[in-house]
Motif scaffolding. Structure first.
Motif, PDB file in Angstrom:
ATOM      1  N   VAL A   1       3.143 -15.330 -23.245  1.00 19.43           N
ATOM      2  CA  VAL A   1       3.564 -16.652 -22.787  1.00 19.43           C
ATOM      3  C   VAL A   1       2.533 -17.675 -23.261  1.00 19.43           C
ATOM      4  N   VAL A   2       2.983 -18.854 -23.696  1.00 18.41           N
ATOM      5  CA  VAL A   2       2.049 -19.933 -24.049  1.00 18.41           C
ATOM      6  C   VAL A   2       1.710 -20.692 -22.767  1.00 18.41           C
ATOM      7  N   GLY A   3       0.418 -20.817 -22.467  1.00 21.66           N
ATOM      8  CA  GLY A   3       0.004 -21.527 -21.258  1.00 21.66           C
ATOM      9  C   GLY A   3       0.077 -23.023 -21.446  1.00 21.66           C
ATOM     10  N   SER A   4       0.143 -23.772 -20.337  1.00 20.73           N
ATOM     11  CA  SER A   4       0.323 -25.218 -20.451  1.00 20.73           C
ATOM     12  C   SER A   4      -0.922 -25.901 -21.011  1.00 20.73           C
ATOM     13  N   SER A   5      -2.088 -25.242 -20.903  1.00 22.87           N
ATOM     14  CA  SER A   5      -3.290 -25.874 -21.447  1.00 22.87           C
ATOM     15  C   SER A   5      -3.783 -25.189 -22.721  1.00 22.87           C
ATOM     16  N   ASP A   6      -2.994 -24.251 -23.274  1.00 26.40           N
ATOM     17  CA  ASP A   6      -3.390 -23.611 -24.541  1.00 26.40           C
ATOM     18  C   ASP A   6      -3.413 -24.650 -25.663  1.00 26.40           C
ATOM     19  N   LYS A   7      -4.415 -24.554 -26.525  1.00 24.00           N
ATOM     20  CA  LYS A   7      -4.437 -25.440 -27.686  1.00 24.00           C
ATOM     21  C   LYS A   7      -3.388 -24.977 -28.686  1.00 24.00           C
ATOM     22  N   PRO A   8      -2.705 -25.943 -29.329  1.00 23.02           N
ATOM     23  CA  PRO A   8      -1.688 -25.570 -30.320  1.00 23.02           C
ATOM     24  C   PRO A   8      -2.239 -24.613 -31.378  1.00 23.02           C
ATOM     25  N   SER A   9      -3.485 -24.870 -31.844  1.00 25.88           N
ATOM     26  CA  SER A   9      -4.055 -24.033 -32.902  1.00 25.88           C
ATOM     27  C   SER A   9      -4.191 -22.582 -32.454  1.00 25.88           C
ATOM     28  N   GLN A  10      -4.507 -22.375 -31.174  1.00 26.71           N
ATOM     29  CA  GLN A  10      -4.610 -21.005 -30.641  1.00 26.71           C
ATOM     30  C   GLN A  10      -3.220 -20.392 -30.473  1.00 26.71           C
ATOM     31  N   ALA A  11      -2.288 -21.193 -29.914  1.00 31.08           N
ATOM     32  CA  ALA A  11      -0.950 -20.687 -29.628  1.00 31.08           C
ATOM     33  C   ALA A  11      -0.268 -20.197 -30.902  1.00 31.08           C
ATOM     34  N   ILE A  12      -0.487 -20.956 -32.017  1.00 28.88           N
ATOM     35  CA  ILE A  12       0.158 -20.603 -33.284  1.00 28.88           C
ATOM     36  C   ILE A  12      -0.192 -19.192 -33.719  1.00 28.88           C
ATOM     37  N   ARG A  13      -1.444 -18.797 -33.495  1.00 28.85           N
ATOM     38  CA  ARG A  13      -1.899 -17.501 -33.985  1.00 28.85           C
ATOM     39  C   ARG A  13      -1.155 -16.328 -33.336  1.00 28.85           C
ATOM     40  N   ARG A  14      -0.722 -16.541 -32.069  1.00 31.85           N
ATOM     41  CA  ARG A  14       0.016 -15.444 -31.421  1.00 31.85           C
ATOM     42  C   ARG A  14       1.493 -15.801 -31.246  1.00 31.85           C
ATOM     43  N   ALA A  15       1.983 -16.716 -32.123  1.00 30.52           N
ATOM     44  CA  ALA A  15       3.369 -17.203 -32.016  1.00 30.52           C
ATOM     45  C   ALA A  15       4.376 -16.061 -31.906  1.00 30.52           C
ATOM     46  N   LYS A  16       4.249 -15.048 -32.768  1.00 29.61           N
ATOM     47  CA  LYS A  16       5.288 -14.005 -32.859  1.00 29.61           C
ATOM     48  C   LYS A  16       5.385 -13.138 -31.609  1.00 29.61           C
ATOM     49  N   THR A  17       4.379 -13.213 -30.735  1.00 29.54           N
ATOM     50  CA  THR A  17       4.418 -12.382 -29.522  1.00 29.54           C
ATOM     51  C   THR A  17       4.792 -13.202 -28.292  1.00 29.54           C
ATOM     52  N   THR A  18       4.978 -14.509 -28.450  1.00 29.93           N
ATOM     53  CA  THR A  18       5.254 -15.341 -27.267  1.00 29.93           C
ATOM     54  C   THR A  18       6.742 -15.687 -27.160  1.00 29.93           C
ATOM     55  N   SER A  19       7.182 -15.942 -25.932  1.00 36.57           N
ATOM     56  CA  SER A  19       8.588 -16.301 -25.704  1.00 36.57           C
ATOM     57  C   SER A  19       8.948 -17.571 -26.471  1.00 36.57           C
ATOM     58  N   MET A  20       7.997 -18.529 -26.549  1.00 38.15           N
ATOM     59  CA  MET A  20       8.245 -19.780 -27.264  1.00 38.15           C
ATOM     60  C   MET A  20       8.429 -19.528 -28.761  1.00 38.15           C
TER      61      MET A  20
ATOM     62  N   MET B   1       4.364 -24.792 -33.534  1.00 35.26           N
ATOM     63  CA  MET B   1       5.104 -23.574 -33.889  1.00 35.26           C
ATOM     64  C   MET B   1       6.404 -23.909 -34.617  1.00 35.26           C
ATOM     65  N   ALA B   2       7.113 -24.915 -34.117  1.00 34.52           N
ATOM     66  CA  ALA B   2       8.403 -25.280 -34.715  1.00 34.52           C
ATOM     67  C   ALA B   2       8.204 -25.777 -36.134  1.00 34.52           C
ATOM     68  N   LYS B   3       7.143 -26.558 -36.342  1.00 36.25           N
ATOM     69  CA  LYS B   3       6.880 -27.118 -37.669  1.00 36.25           C
ATOM     70  C   LYS B   3       6.499 -26.003 -38.649  1.00 36.25           C
ATOM     71  N   LEU B   4       5.643 -25.088 -38.175  1.00 35.71           N
ATOM     72  CA  LEU B   4       5.192 -23.994 -39.036  1.00 35.71           C
ATOM     73  C   LEU B   4       6.348 -23.070 -39.383  1.00 35.71           C
TER      74      LEU B   4
END
Lengths: 347, 347
Positions: free
Chosen positions: B72-91, B118-121
């Protein structure tokens, strides 16, 4: 207000014309007289027109002198053009009254950009201030109104500008709201540390470290919390501040329009409206921008206030009242003191 | 909506949790079924939790498939961090459903910055678009809602970005509001030509010359006129747009709170309130952000929608409904066509 001190009024500025300006000044004078305070004015503009207009306000006449200025700054004049003929315009001469020490404050409903440029050129900024900021009080759900700055004097701002605005805004809140250590926040698009522009993040960094200042920096605040009463001072660049202020005004009017439509939608709701009219009248009074009129340029060696161009008689009186209170509280000196302490400790 | 097309839902995003997301999706499905449209869903997230949650919504179960994503992507996660685990997150997986062509749109109530990144990438921007923009419809006093963009995807924007936003916003208004030549304005701090930043003035210059576009550029609009129904599309950078949107939300709530206080202030006004309650309920419904939920990232090769993090069941259903209509209207293709025409004629 010190007895004998005067407020210079740009009698020609504003969309509503001389008659509304004079009526507003006369109203403010009556209100303060009722509280035992003697307001005196220097009315600046076309002497013949002011003399004629004063015939409707004999009591004001007794408390005013007229200073003639032949020119008027138009609402679409560029500041750079207006500056060149400053000395011949009602706006420029009103500011000059403050510079000469003949008036303790100047109030104008004219062109904001021109007022800012003329005031800055004539009065100069205080030591330690790069740019003045336009500040006003907005209504809130809290115990006091909230100071918001900059409201449009500076389209783009550096981190250093924002920090200076914070110090001046806090001094304003300390003086006018009588708060020991006002809560100060930066307007941003999120509350997390990494949100916003470099300028905002850098300003936050400086303010977090400035614990010696008589203020409590609370971090970032978002647009939806401006009126919650959670902070006393909100700092932003002039572009965002102008957008926020005007959006708040527009939305309040939008909701009031919807409410009016809703009340008219059926006989039942019309009856309900008539019964609850005293309550909705109170609300209308609370939201009327004329009851919150009067923004001040902070950071100048003298008080210059901007009244809304479209203000009515009540609005002009409100702005004059704000000016009178700032003169009474010696706001300029209080801000200079706080800035001095900030500089001394930062050095 | 084309039969058989599906909407991917990030079932884990949002402050209110899985139960509210599922209830919102179920509500949207029922509403569209009532209008003869068969919505189908891909619910992305923790499979066991979704399966358990669906037990309360047997009709939704029959119209959904579940795709498992452990993270899950947390509400305070930085976009740069979230992108790295994109394929494992619901988003990230919900967006991937759009990329793979398995879903016609993705909806998430999660972290806006991460969703944008994530959407842009994953989907990439359309030819001719440098950056996607977040767009939403705001209520107005006019005949239709007004499209506002960017609402926070891009903190700072060039003139070129703003021009692209104008073209995309107009295409959105043409498609969704069914307007031939939408009236488009740039948000600014004054209506005169010289007001605002260089970026805004340059964008205005380009738009004034772009008379071949299926839009009517009306110049600048100030914050107090956003809801007047004078224009159909309002273009701004993401910082100003976010400030304006949130200030409007906050002010509407502020006025509603004042109204509540006013109605409670006396027995008489309490009675008036009860009588006019149907009218004020209508107003509350009109202003409730849940009834205006659902912002879309324009300029991507695929539909990704952002639902408000704090949306309730009704809010989630509104956002799903917005997505369904965009799928039906084939919004992405319509925008691409308009952009193609813009580029072709500009070249």
């Amino acid at each position: 207000m010190t007895n004998g001190s005067r407020i210079a009024v740009d009698a020609m500025g504003g969309d509503e014309g001389l008659a509304v300006m004079l009526a507003g000044v006369a109203r403010a004078r009556r209100q303060f007289e009722g509280r035992g305070l003697d307001l005196r004015f220097i009315l600046v503009g076309d002497e013949a027109a002011i003399t004629e207009g004063l015939k409707s306000h004999p009591n004001l006449t007794a408390h005013s002198e007229i200073v003639h200025a032949p020119g008027v700054v138009g609402s679409s004049d560029k500041p750079s053009q207006a500056i060149r003929r400053a000395k011949t315009t009602s706006m420029g001469v009103a500011i000059d009254m403050v510079k000469q020490g003949r008036a303790a404050a100047a109030v104008s409903s004219g062109n904001t950009g021109a007022l800012m440029a003329m005031a800055k050129l004539s009065l100069r900024t205080m030591p330690g201030i790069d740019r003045p900021a336009l500040a006003a009080m907005l209504p809130s759900l809290g115990e006091n109104d909230v100071v918001v700055l900059d409201l449009g004097a500076n389209t783009e701002c550096t981190a250093r500008n924002l920090v200076q605005f914070a110090v001046m805004g806090a001094a304003y809140a300390r003086t006018t709201l009588e708060l020991q250590s006002p809560r100060v926040a930066l307007l941003n698009i999120g509350s997390e540390d990494q949100k916003g522009t470099d300028e905002i993040r850098d300003a936050a960094q400086t303010l977090r470290l400035a614990t010696h200042l008589p203020m409590t920096f609370t971090g970032f605040i978002e647009g939806d919390r401006l009126s919650r009463g959670e902070v006393d001072v909100i700092v932003c660049d002039g572009f965002s501040g102008n957008i926020a202020l005007k959006t708040a005004e527009g939305t309040a009017r939008f909701v009031a329009d919807l409410l009016r439509r809703a009340f008219k939608s059926s006989m039942r709701s019309k009856i309900g409206f008539l019964i609850s009219k005293p309550a909705t009248d109170l609300l209308r009074h609370h939201l009327d921008p004329n009851n919150h009129n009067g923004a001040v340029f902070l950071g100048l060696n003298g008080l210059v206030l901007k009244s809304h161009g479209g203000a009515n008689e009540i609005g002009v009186a409100t702005a004059i009242g704000v000016a009178a209170k700032m003169v009474r509280d010696d706001l300029t000196r209080r801000i200079a003191e706080d800035l001095g302490n900030f500089e001394a400790k930062a050095a």
